[in-house]
Structure formats: structure tokens, C-alpha cells
Design an enzyme around this catalytic site. Structure first.
Site, PDB file in Angstrom:
ATOM      1  N   TYR A 109       0.860  -1.189   0.000  1.00 27.35           N
ATOM      2  CA  TYR A 109       0.000   0.000   0.000  1.00 27.35           C
ATOM      3  C   TYR A 109       0.892   1.233   0.000  1.00 27.35           C
ATOM      4  O   TYR A 109       1.876   1.310   0.735  1.00 27.35           O
ATOM      5  CB  TYR A 109      -0.895   0.035   1.240  1.00 27.35           C
ATOM      6  CG  TYR A 109      -1.711   1.310   1.361  1.00 27.35           C
ATOM      7  CD1 TYR A 109      -2.999   1.391   0.844  1.00 27.35           C
ATOM      8  CD2 TYR A 109      -1.179   2.454   1.970  1.00 27.35           C
ATOM      9  CE1 TYR A 109      -3.740   2.567   0.929  1.00 27.35           C
ATOM     10  CE2 TYR A 109      -1.901   3.623   2.055  1.00 27.35           C
ATOM     11  CZ  TYR A 109      -3.183   3.677   1.534  1.00 27.35           C
ATOM     12  OH  TYR A 109      -3.902   4.840   1.618  1.00 27.35           O
ATOM     13  N   GLU A 197      -3.616   7.584  -4.038  1.00 22.97           N
ATOM     14  CA  GLU A 197      -3.560   6.289  -3.353  1.00 22.97           C
ATOM     15  C   GLU A 197      -3.311   5.176  -4.365  1.00 22.97           C
ATOM     16  O   GLU A 197      -4.035   5.057  -5.352  1.00 22.97           O
ATOM     17  CB  GLU A 197      -4.865   6.031  -2.607  1.00 22.97           C
ATOM     18  CG  GLU A 197      -4.869   4.743  -1.803  1.00 22.97           C
ATOM     19  CD  GLU A 197      -6.165   4.537  -1.051  1.00 22.97           C
ATOM     20  OE1 GLU A 197      -6.155   4.605   0.189  1.00 22.97           O
ATOM     21  OE2 GLU A 197      -7.199   4.311  -1.717  1.00 22.97           O
TER      22      GLU A 197
END
Length: 386
Positions: A109, A197
């Protein structure tokens, strides 16, 4: 302002970030003419909506044959997709993204955002890729590394190394990772992004780094100087009432409650919503008309609240400073008479010209309940809708 995954990936590609080859379609009939752009034998079909959780909701499919791809696209197109980030009504799938399937070895991530608390740029990295980062933060906070950096022209190598540290990359991967971090940083600064993101960021079995999914949000207050980004806006993904509010320079967010709110000032608006909840009901919206709203803006705001069929009553809480209470009152009266208001309305006025405002309301012959303070206003509107 939010954009779609395929749009975010186009921006990433322009800045040299690694993404899978893919194309967007607005009809399943486009697949046949575009599929030759891809070289893989397997494909990933992705619903393009402004919400996460698409995979678990059936909005992401791994497809192994072109014939199956056509069938899956036809099944998915036009479907209503409900995820944990949508409302119960879900979102209609009106575009699909098809990309080459990746042979995944590891998932991470990675995100960067404007951190208002520290007035810095924050990069968040975690070895728990492909998962809900909020859940990871709650259950395994030690797996998340936040690196805050000063806003400078270029990001320093020391900061880049800190961001990449959890991923335990080899030398070749580190080189690719540094390019990616610099690309994200440049996008955030140059395009006025508030959030980028990448979830997941993957390493393939051929040892390549790829941004497998991408999300970007942009600062609404800066969008005027980003015409190319503004062109990416998809109005079908936004609430019609919120689009209408933006036309009148009103700050409006639709919620799921039954009491409509009109307030001047964001802080007072939050306090008003809190006290409605305190008395056992839910606000239907956040609506800040600002400090200097005109009679026309007040009227537009009133109509905006009433466009929500879930609204059973309205609470108006105005503290007049720059805004005059008599102007607000006249706007309310005009709008209420035009619409033929049939639901309870409670008004609390204080500040500049509040006596004149109260007089306008009293002489309007409308069924308007006056409140002495915010506590009294909340109690009256909650009692009125029972």
C-alpha cells in the site's frame, strides 16, 4: 474532486509511473476494436465508479478468454454496484476499464496526501497491500509507516528511502520505487491533488513494480487553475443536489437523515448537526450558506434542502455577522411561498438585524416555529416531525 481509476492511471503514466496497459470503454461493443491494444492472454475487467470495495462487490473480474470478456462486460455494464463506500442505492456502472492481467508476487500500500495537522506532505506505506488501510491502521498499526516531509521543490533521497523501507526492495526495485515516489510527489504539487492512493502497489513475478489500482482526489479550491483536471469531472458520479449547490456557491453535502439544515459557517453547521443527533434524529445534509449570502442564495439553499424527499423537517440556524437576518428571512419566505412548504420549519436567528428578520417571518403567515437558542431549536424540530 474525484476522478476514475483509468483517468488516474493516465496521469501516472504521463509522469513516468509504471501502470498496466489498458483501455476504457463506454459500451461493450468497443471491446472488439480495442482489445488488440493489449498483449496479455488474461485480462482484468474493472467497473469505473467513484467508490472503493469494487472487487468484493463483483466489480472486478479476472477473465481468461476474449469471448468471456465480452460476456462479462455485457453483464457488468449498466449494473448497480453497491460497495461499503456507496450508499444503499449504489452506483450505476457506465464505463469499464480493461487491462492486462498481472502475475503478482507481492502487494503493498502506498499513498501521499496533504496532512493539514502537520502542514506537511505525508506518505503512507504498508506491507498490507490490497486491503482497507483503515482496518490495517486499527488492527495492525505497526504495519503502517507515515513519512511527513516539508513542502520543497524536490523530495530528498533520505525521505524516499524512509517511504520505501517497509517494502524491503532490492536495488533494481528501489530504483523504480524512487521514480514512483518522485512522480507521486510531482503530481500532488503540480496538479493540486489532495490524495493519491496506490492500492495495491505490486511487484510482479518478473520483478517489476506496477501501480495496480489508483485513486486521486483534487482540491476543489484549486481546481480553477487546473483546467485539464476539471475536464475529467464525471457529473454522473456526483449528487445532483451537490452539483446544483456548486452553481450557487453553496457548501452542500447530502447525508442520510430526515432533518434538513441551513446554517452560516462550517463550525456552526457541525454543531447544529451534532445537537440534532443529541436529540435522537439524523441530519439530512450539511449546508453552509456562508457569511454573506444573498436573498437568492438563501432561496436556492432552501429549495435544495426540499429536493431531498427524505427530509421531514427543516432547522435553520443563523448567527448574523456579515450576513443580515432580515435578508435571510426574506429569502426563506419567498422560497417557502413559491414551493408551498408543507413540512415543519424551525428558525433560530441571532445577530445583525435579527429583530427585523423575526418580524418578516411573523408577518409571512407561514407556519414557522421560532426558537430562542440552538438547544430550543433542535428540541422543537425533533418534536415537530414525530
Amino acid at each position: 474532486m474525484n476522478i476514475h481509476e483509468h483517468q488516474a492511471k493516465e496521469i501516472l503514466k504521463k509522469y513516468g509511473a509504471p501502470v498496466s496497459n489498458g483501455f476504457v470503454i463506454y459500451s461493450p461493443s468497443e471491446i472488439k476494436s480495442k482489445i488488440r491494444q493489449l498483449k496479455s492472454k488474461e485480462f482484468v475487467l474493472k467497473a469505473q465508479i467513484h467508490a472503493g470495495g469494487r472487487g468484493k462487490a463483483g466489480g472486478v473480474k479476472l477473465v481468461k478468454k476474449i469471448d468471456d470478456l465480452q460476456k462479462e462486460a455485457e453483464n457488468m455494464f449498466g449494473k448497480i454496484l453497491v460497495t461499503h463506500q456507496t450508499t444503499a442505492e449504489g452506483k450505476k456502472i457506465e464505463r469499464l476499464y480493461i487491462e492486462e492481467a498481472s502475475d503478482i508476487s507481492k502487494e503493498f500500500y502506498l499513498s501521499c496526501l496533504v496532512d493539514r495537522a502537520s502542514s506537511k506532505i505525508a506518505f503512507i506505506s504498508s506491507i498490507e497491500g490490497g486491503m482497507d488501510i483503515e482496518r490495517v491502521a486499527s488492527e495492525s498499526p505497526e504495519k503502517i509507516i507515515t513519512t511527513r516531509i516539508e513542502l520543497t521543490e524536490n523530495i530528498k533521497d533520505q525521505s524516499v528511502n524512509q517511504i520505501l523501507k517497509p517494502f524491503n526492495l532490492d536495488d533494481k526495485q528501489k530504483k523504480e520505487g524512487k521514480k514512483l515516489i518522485n512522480a507521486l510527489y510531482r503530481i500532488l504539487i503540480e496538479k493540486d491533488a489532495s490524495l493519491i492512493e496506490i492500492n495495491p502497489l505490486i511487484i510482479t513475478k518478473k520483478n517489476k513494480i506496477i501501480c495496480l489500482d489508483a485513486k486521486m482526489n483534487f482540491d476543489d479550491n484549486s481546481i480553477f487553475r487546473q483546467p485539464e483536471i476539471l475536464k475529467l469531472r464525471d457529473l454522473s458520479e456526483e449528487e445532483p443536489a451537490e452539483i446544483e449547490a456548486s452553481k450557487h456557491d453553496l457548501a452542500y453535502i447530502k447525508l442520510d437523515g430526515s432533518i434538513g439544515c441551513m446554517v452560516n459557517g462550517a463550525g456552526l453547521a457541525m454543531a447544529t448537526m451534532d445537537i440534532i443527533k443529541l436529540y435522537g434524529e439524523e441530519p439530512a445534509n450539511f449546508l453552509d450558506v456562508g457569511g454573506g449570502a444573498s436573498k437568492e442564495q438563501v432561496s436556492a439553499a432552501f429549495k435544495l434542502i426540499l429536493s431531498d424527499k427524505k427530509v421531514k423537517g427543516i432547522l435553520i440556524n443563523i448567527f448574523g455577522g456579515i450576513m443580515r437576518c432580515d435578508i435571510l428571512a426574506q429569502g426563506l419566505v419567498d422560497a417557502a411561498k413559491e414551493i408551498n412548504l408543507k413540512i415543519p420549519l424551525v428558525v433560530r436567528l441571532a445577530g445583525t438585524n435579527f429583530q427585523e428578520g423575526k418580524k418578516i417571518l411573523e408577518e409571512s403567515n407561514l407556519k414557522i416555529l421560532s426558537a430562542s437558542d440552538l438547544n430550543d431549536a433542535a428540541k422543537k424540530i425533533v418534536d415537530a416531525i414525530k
